[in-house]
Design a protein around this motif. Structure first.
Motif, PDB file in Angstrom:
ATOM      1  N   GLU A  22      51.321 -93.473 -48.918  1.00  0.00           N
ATOM      2  CA  GLU A  22      52.224 -94.604 -49.135  1.00  0.00           C
ATOM      3  C   GLU A  22      51.501 -95.741 -49.849  1.00  0.00           C
ATOM      4  O   GLU A  22      52.058 -96.397 -50.729  1.00  0.00           O
ATOM      5  CB  GLU A  22      52.787 -95.100 -47.800  1.00  0.00           C
TER       6      GLU A  22
ATOM      7  N   LYS B 162      41.845-104.804 -48.704  1.00  0.00           N
ATOM      8  CA  LYS B 162      43.245-105.173 -48.471  1.00  0.00           C
ATOM      9  C   LYS B 162      44.206-103.997 -48.617  1.00  0.00           C
ATOM     10  O   LYS B 162      45.246-104.094 -49.281  1.00  0.00           O
ATOM     11  CB  LYS B 162      43.668-106.316 -49.403  1.00  0.00           C
ATOM     12  N   VAL B 163      43.885-102.884 -47.997  1.00  0.00           N
ATOM     13  CA  VAL B 163      44.848-101.781 -47.945  1.00  0.00           C
ATOM     14  C   VAL B 163      45.918-102.147 -46.918  1.00  0.00           C
ATOM     15  O   VAL B 163      45.735-103.080 -46.127  1.00  0.00           O
ATOM     16  CB  VAL B 163      44.165-100.443 -47.551  1.00  0.00           C
ATOM     17  N   PHE B 164      47.052-101.453 -46.943  1.00  0.00           N
ATOM     18  CA  PHE B 164      48.105-101.714 -45.962  1.00  0.00           C
ATOM     19  C   PHE B 164      47.837-100.830 -44.742  1.00  0.00           C
ATOM     20  O   PHE B 164      48.060 -99.625 -44.797  1.00  0.00           O
ATOM     21  CB  PHE B 164      49.476-101.431 -46.577  1.00  0.00           C
ATOM     22  N   PRO B 165      47.337-101.430 -43.648  1.00  0.00           N
ATOM     23  CA  PRO B 165      46.749-100.622 -42.575  1.00  0.00           C
ATOM     24  C   PRO B 165      47.728 -99.677 -41.870  1.00  0.00           C
ATOM     25  O   PRO B 165      47.340 -98.585 -41.478  1.00  0.00           O
ATOM     26  CB  PRO B 165      46.206-101.670 -41.594  1.00  0.00           C
ATOM     27  N   ASN B 166      48.983-100.092 -41.712  1.00  0.00           N
ATOM     28  CA  ASN B 166      49.918 -99.244 -40.963  1.00  0.00           C
ATOM     29  C   ASN B 166      50.693 -98.275 -41.840  1.00  0.00           C
ATOM     30  O   ASN B 166      51.544 -97.542 -41.354  1.00  0.00           O
ATOM     31  CB  ASN B 166      50.892-100.106 -40.163  1.00  0.00           C
ATOM     32  N   LEU B 167      50.411 -98.299 -43.137  1.00  0.00           N
ATOM     33  CA  LEU B 167      51.039 -97.335 -44.032  1.00  0.00           C
ATOM     34  C   LEU B 167      50.071 -96.190 -44.254  1.00  0.00           C
ATOM     35  O   LEU B 167      48.849 -96.364 -44.140  1.00  0.00           O
ATOM     36  CB  LEU B 167      51.389 -98.012 -45.371  1.00  0.00           C
TER      37      LEU B 167
ATOM     38  N   ARG C 138      44.421 -96.875 -55.436  1.00  0.00           N
ATOM     39  CA  ARG C 138      45.698 -97.580 -55.484  1.00  0.00           C
ATOM     40  C   ARG C 138      45.810 -98.378 -56.783  1.00  0.00           C
ATOM     41  O   ARG C 138      46.867 -98.426 -57.408  1.00  0.00           O
ATOM     42  CB  ARG C 138      45.767 -98.517 -54.269  1.00  0.00           C
TER      43      ARG C 138
ATOM     44  N   TYR D 216      51.351 -94.748 -53.431  1.00  0.00           N
ATOM     45  CA  TYR D 216      52.672 -94.909 -54.061  1.00  0.00           C
ATOM     46  C   TYR D 216      52.922 -96.373 -54.397  1.00  0.00           C
ATOM     47  O   TYR D 216      53.471 -96.694 -55.444  1.00  0.00           O
ATOM     48  CB  TYR D 216      53.766 -94.391 -53.122  1.00  0.00           C
ATOM     49  N   LEU D 217      52.525 -97.262 -53.480  1.00  0.00           N
ATOM     50  CA  LEU D 217      52.727 -98.693 -53.731  1.00  0.00           C
ATOM     51  C   LEU D 217      51.938 -99.146 -54.945  1.00  0.00           C
ATOM     52  O   LEU D 217      52.352-100.052 -55.666  1.00  0.00           O
ATOM     53  CB  LEU D 217      52.323 -99.504 -52.503  1.00  0.00           C
TER      54      LEU D 217
END
Lengths: 252, 291
Positions: A98, A89-94, A150, A101-102
């Motif tokens: 980033e 569940k990484v943020f694909p478009n970041l 992360r 950082y999140l």
């Protein structure tokens, strides 16, 4: 400071079905504990309850002696309980950076962000090379490293790792578990590891529990557990085969 | 083609304003996944706010804007916390009914407060203009466009670099993972909605001196926003910007080159909606969005 977790008789599930019947286990400060079990045994549901994604119907969870279930999910992160979820569940478009950082979004982690970032990059040099790349464009292994990195960014005292080996090539699994072993050495971190890959899990854990049909069926030191697991797997396998055979016979 | 330069100038100035109009709607949808049918009413109330500032206190709309945006932002935040959090996981029809009903209530509040008469807020500079080559540039429109560009640019910088901006992008991508980052999801939704409302109010403030202010202007703005979103594709920011300029150009061209075009220009948005939805339902530049 690492944290202690005490799970006492939790029952939980999704609308209409109870997945966890009665689950109790402990993680002592600084310990690496694994939770093993077959597909559908309730491992990820247990993690969901701890992170606050799944509602708990009964039982009690103490995190450093305080009632964990009363805290909303986002406050659990700030308290130091951090989950690297199943399926990454990484943020694909970041970008990779980033995403990291999140990880340190919570107020307790923001101050030490730069230092943590350096730690994560030295733990996973691959992430440093790809820091400007979109997370969704990376391989599964790299995304797993990112998911763990992360979580480390959040300044955890108890790190929950849900199936870090899922869908990874054997060589990548070794790399990921080498990193987990390094993390485990850090004195200010307890780790709860959920795995189907028994051998990999027992190579880092000191103690483990076996979950089947929503209950803990075995527990003990890692060394003794692998035999018990093998036995259990064989037993379940035979029982299922027998059931399928009986059903086939009744249809014939 | 006569007036081509003039048409281009007018399109660009209008396009900037349309970008601001649509970006607020896109922001709240992109993050909360609720289509806000009352966004036009935020624009309408912003326009009346400017009208009041001008007529009651003799304050220039542009000076009143920051205060109006702040009030709008707070109102949006509070409304979201009280009403919208209840329908976040409800069926789309319930969400539409709530926001549409809210819009109707606000329209009628405006009708009661200000009557149905057309109003406008006209500081002196909106009537001045200067020559740029063959074309005339209306100062009011130029200022409006410049402020719109500034606000949209500011929003992009916030999304890119601010802690909360980054968190709201994460939330738009994966709500469950955002929770695991320690993001207070309901609060972040409400903040995004508040910003969206503030941008709507800013749009209205600028429009108060450029077009007639009526209690029902919001619906027109909403249709135009949907036409732009349909052109650019839902959830595609750059597409929305392109769509805004495309609609502005189409409207301006119709008003210049079609006989009695001023009246027809208002129908362009409807025509765009109609034809794009029939011929290319995913938008000109957009990809299909999973719901």
């Amino acid at each position: 400071m690492s944290a202690a977790l005490s799970v006492r008789g939790i029952r939980a599930g999704y609308s209409g079905s109870t997945v966890l019947q009665d689950v109790s286990f402990d993680v002592a400060p600084g310990e690496v504990v694994c939770l093993l079990g077959a597909n559908g045994a309730g491992k990820t549901t247990t993690m969901g309850v701890l992170a606050g994604l799944v509602r708990c119907q009964a039982g009690e969870v103490l995190f450093d002696g305080a009632d964990l279930l009363r805290l909303p999910s986002h406050e659990r992160v700030r308290a130091g309980l951090v989950l690297a979820p199943e399926g990454r569940k990484v943020f694909p478009n970041l970008t990779v950076e980033e995403n990291l950082y999140l990880g340190s979004y919570n107020r307790n982690a923001r101050a030490g962000r730069a230092g943590k970032l350096a730690d994560v990059y030295s733990l996973f040099p691959r992430l440093s090379e790809r820091r400007r790349q979109k997370a969704g464009l990376m391989s599964g292994g790299e995304q797993q490293m990112l998911a763990i990195g992360r979580a480390v960014m959040a300044n955890p005292r108890l790190l929950l790792l849900d199936e870090p080996s899922l869908g990874l090539a054997p060589m990548i699994v070794v790399a990921v578990f080498d990193a987990i072993r390094l993390l485990a050495r850090s004195t200010n971190l307890s780790i709860l590891l959920v795995e189907q890959n028994t051998r990999a899990a027992l190579s880092v854990a000191t103690r483990g529990y076996v979950l089947a049909n929503g209950r803990i069926v075995h527990s003990g030191p890692a060394a003794g557990l692998s035999d018990a697991v093998a036995l259990r797997d064989a037993f379940i396998g035979r029982a299922v085969n027998k059931a399928i055979g009986a059903e086939a016979a009744s249809h014939a | 083609m006569e007036y081509l330069g003039q048409c281009a100038v007018d399109s660009i100035l209008l396009g900037g304003l349309y970008t601001l109009m649509v970006i607020g709607l896109s922001l709240s949808f992109g993050i909360t996944r609720v289509i806000n049918f009352a966004h036009g009413e935020a624009i309408m109330l912003g326009a009346y706010g400017a009208y009041w500032a001008m007529t009651l206190w003799n304050v220039d709309p542009l000076i009143a804007m920051p205060v109006l945006m702040l009030l709008g932002g707070i109102a949006g935040y509070v409304l979201f916390r009280i009403l919208f959090t209840r329908i976040l996981s409800a069926p789309a029809a319930n969400q539409i009914l709530l926001t549409f009903g809210l819009g109707l209530i606000l329209q009628n509040v405006a009708l009661t407060l200000w009557s149905g008469d057309q109003r406008s807020a006209n500081p002196a500079y909106v009537f001045s203009s200067f020559q740029l080559g063959d074309s005339t540039v209306a100062v009011g429109r130029l200022i409006g466009c410049a402020i719109a560009v500034l606000l949209v640019g500011g929003l992009f910088v916030w999304l890119k670099h601010a802690e909360a901006g980054r968190a709201s992008r994460a939330l738009a991508e994966n709500g469950e993972a955002a929770v695991l980052m320690g993001i207070n999801v309901n609060q972040m939704y409400a903040i995004a909605f508040g910003i969206s409302t503030a941008l709507g109010v800013a749009t209205g403030t600028i429009m108060s001196s450029l077009s007639a202010v009526t209690p029902f202007m919001g619906f027109n703005m909403l249709v135009k926003s949907f036409a732009i979103i349909v052109l650019g594709g839902l959830g595609n920011v750059m597409g929305s910007v392109a769509g805004a300029f495309l609609l502005a150009f189409a409207e301006t061209a119709v008003s210049y080159y079609v006989p009695n075009g001023d009246g027809w220009a208002e129908a362009v948005a409807f025509a765009v909606l109609f034809f794009v939805l029939i011929l290319r339902p995913r938008g000109i530049a957009g990809q299909a969005v999973m719901e």
